[in-house]
Scaffold this motif. Sequence first.
Motif, PDB file in Angstrom:
ATOM      1  N   SER A 274      21.118  -4.661 -11.225  1.00 42.67           N
ATOM      2  CA  SER A 274      21.999  -4.702 -10.063  1.00 42.67           C
ATOM      3  C   SER A 274      21.362  -3.936  -8.907  1.00 42.67           C
ATOM      4  O   SER A 274      20.437  -3.131  -9.087  1.00 42.67           O
ATOM      5  CB  SER A 274      23.352  -4.095 -10.411  1.00 42.67           C
ATOM      6  N   ALA A 275      21.887  -4.167  -7.741  1.00 46.64           N
ATOM      7  CA  ALA A 275      21.362  -3.492  -6.548  1.00 46.64           C
ATOM      8  C   ALA A 275      21.606  -1.998  -6.621  1.00 46.64           C
ATOM      9  O   ALA A 275      20.766  -1.193  -6.183  1.00 46.64           O
ATOM     10  CB  ALA A 275      22.014  -4.076  -5.299  1.00 46.64           C
ATOM     11  N   GLU A 276      22.753  -1.601  -7.187  1.00 46.69           N
ATOM     12  CA  GLU A 276      23.047  -0.171  -7.305  1.00 46.69           C
ATOM     13  C   GLU A 276      22.039   0.526  -8.204  1.00 46.69           C
ATOM     14  O   GLU A 276      21.617   1.648  -7.927  1.00 46.69           O
ATOM     15  CB  GLU A 276      24.461   0.025  -7.836  1.00 46.69           C
TER      16      GLU A 276
ATOM     17  N   LEU B 139      19.511   3.506  -7.221  1.00 49.38           N
ATOM     18  CA  LEU B 139      19.466   4.729  -8.007  1.00 49.38           C
ATOM     19  C   LEU B 139      18.043   5.059  -8.438  1.00 49.38           C
ATOM     20  O   LEU B 139      17.583   6.201  -8.315  1.00 49.38           O
ATOM     21  CB  LEU B 139      20.373   4.590  -9.231  1.00 49.38           C
ATOM     22  N   VAL B 140      17.307   4.064  -8.920  1.00 53.91           N
ATOM     23  CA  VAL B 140      15.923   4.275  -9.350  1.00 53.91           C
ATOM     24  C   VAL B 140      15.057   4.678  -8.152  1.00 53.91           C
ATOM     25  O   VAL B 140      14.240   5.605  -8.241  1.00 53.91           O
ATOM     26  CB  VAL B 140      15.366   3.007 -10.040  1.00 53.91           C
ATOM     27  N   ALA B 141      15.249   3.999  -7.026  1.00 59.95           N
ATOM     28  CA  ALA B 141      14.463   4.328  -5.832  1.00 59.95           C
ATOM     29  C   ALA B 141      14.772   5.740  -5.357  1.00 59.95           C
ATOM     30  O   ALA B 141      13.865   6.494  -4.960  1.00 59.95           O
ATOM     31  CB  ALA B 141      14.749   3.317  -4.722  1.00 59.95           C
TER      32      ALA B 141
END
Length: 155
Positions: A2-4, A8-10
Amino acid sequence: MSAELWILVATALLAVVTIGAAVIAVRAARRVALPPEPRPVARAPYESSLVITYDEPETMHVPHELQPRIVEGHLIVPPSQQQVVNTALGRPGVRLSILAHGLAHALRPESRDRITAMMRREYRRRRRERLQAGRRAVRAGRPTPPSEEWLGGPS
């Protein structure tokens, strides 16, 4: 994914890179040696009667336990409070625990929600500003025609 989760990873990756850059900057700053402060040089007075004198700075009272002393032929100088703090916080275990605590705080749901809300508000604010700037540009490029009263027509 998902985009979220990508966000979060970025964010976590950016935090790690930022901390690494901060560590490198602190190490480089510690290596830079400050030049000693120049001491005033006493010179013979000139023709004028003005004489400048420099007072020695007052020494601070140091407790007996913290004064340098000689023990078994070795000079023992107790560390200053700043040196103790730097040593304690400079240990890898302490640094790792601080990093882990910061990452755990950043990854909590309430922190993620707060950061997401802040990003959403900022995105909306910037979008609103872009739209307003576009409207102003259109108005500036297309002036309104003059009204009848400015042209001196019938009133």
